[in-house]
Design a protein around this motif. Sequence first.
Motif, PDB file in Angstrom:
ATOM      1  N   GLU A 111       0.826  -1.215   0.000  1.00 44.79           N
ATOM      2  CA  GLU A 111       0.000   0.000   0.000  1.00 44.79           C
ATOM      3  C   GLU A 111       0.855   1.258   0.000  1.00 44.79           C
ATOM      4  N   ASP A 112       0.234   2.343  -0.455  1.00 41.35           N
ATOM      5  CA  ASP A 112       0.863   3.664  -0.469  1.00 41.35           C
ATOM      6  C   ASP A 112      -0.064   4.645   0.231  1.00 41.35           C
ATOM      7  N   LEU A 113       0.492   5.365   1.195  1.00 47.98           N
ATOM      8  CA  LEU A 113      -0.248   6.406   1.900  1.00 47.98           C
ATOM      9  C   LEU A 113       0.486   7.724   1.714  1.00 47.98           C
ATOM     10  N   SER A 114      -0.251   8.834   1.746  1.00 49.80           N
ATOM     11  CA  SER A 114       0.410  10.129   1.592  1.00 49.80           C
ATOM     12  C   SER A 114      -0.315  11.194   2.404  1.00 49.80           C
ATOM     13  N   VAL A 115       0.463  12.178   2.833  1.00 51.80           N
ATOM     14  CA  VAL A 115      -0.061  13.328   3.562  1.00 51.80           C
ATOM     15  C   VAL A 115       0.367  14.586   2.802  1.00 51.80           C
ATOM     16  N   PRO A 116      -0.555  15.300   2.167  1.00 51.11           N
ATOM     17  CA  PRO A 116      -0.173  16.519   1.443  1.00 51.11           C
ATOM     18  C   PRO A 116       0.166  17.660   2.390  1.00 51.11           C
TER      19      PRO A 116
END
Length: 275
Positions: A111-116
């Motif tokens: 999985e890939d998670l991101s926080v802008p």
Amino acid sequence: MVEAAATSTSIAQPTVSLGDSADGGHSVTVRVRNDGDTPKTYSVGVRQGVATGGSTSDPSFEVADASVRLSARTITVQPHRAEPITVRISEDFGEDGIIYGGWIELTSADEDLSVPFAGLSGSYKKLTVLTDQGIGLPSLASADAAGDLSLVGEGATFTMSGNDVPHLVYHLEYPARRMEVVAYHAKADGTKGKLVNPAVGQVASEDFLGRDTDYEVFSWDGSYPNKNDKLKQVKDGQYILELRVLKASGSASRAKDWEVWTSPAFTVQRGGDQQ
């Protein structure tokens, strides 16, 4: 709390809003929580976005990468636990008003998670709100019978009939917390004399204005409110209008947080005795 679809991992900070850089860089903590039954290991990285600068009504796009320091490049989150990542974000673009940003990325095998994140370079208070639009705004203007405006300088005369009233034409490049228009009697040398409205101060005011893409117009019909909110009319004579704009993050008690423009002297000549 925002969760990615079909995952037991969640991030408590879905976005990071940095504000401006007037006080230097920003340190933020991103907490990654694992509600699953097995440990989760993530690589932590940063992806930079495209920055924007220049006029807000006609922005340019540019490369302006923030400096991002991570407390860890890899984290392992145990079941039903949370792990913090400290992120230090700063910029040294040397220019106020560039909007920059990117993503803090967490990548595992499945999985890939991101926080802008996003911020504004320099100081928001240093940005000029009243800009000239390339035509010398703010400006005093007159209008013809159809309402079409022409910018005018010192010596203009207004009959205060129909559209023939003084107009202030201005452009707000950024939002303003407050706008005030103050009227003065003009001295013989064309400078500001006494206030038209000493009991109240301004002849018009408005709070919380947004930026505009073209220009705005304030038309003064010669009226002003007294301390009982009753409207009175100025007599024939010479006057000056002052446009005052409080920056969006400014304090009304701080003179440097206001931008002030003063019109040239103009004449009100209706004829007849005005009270």
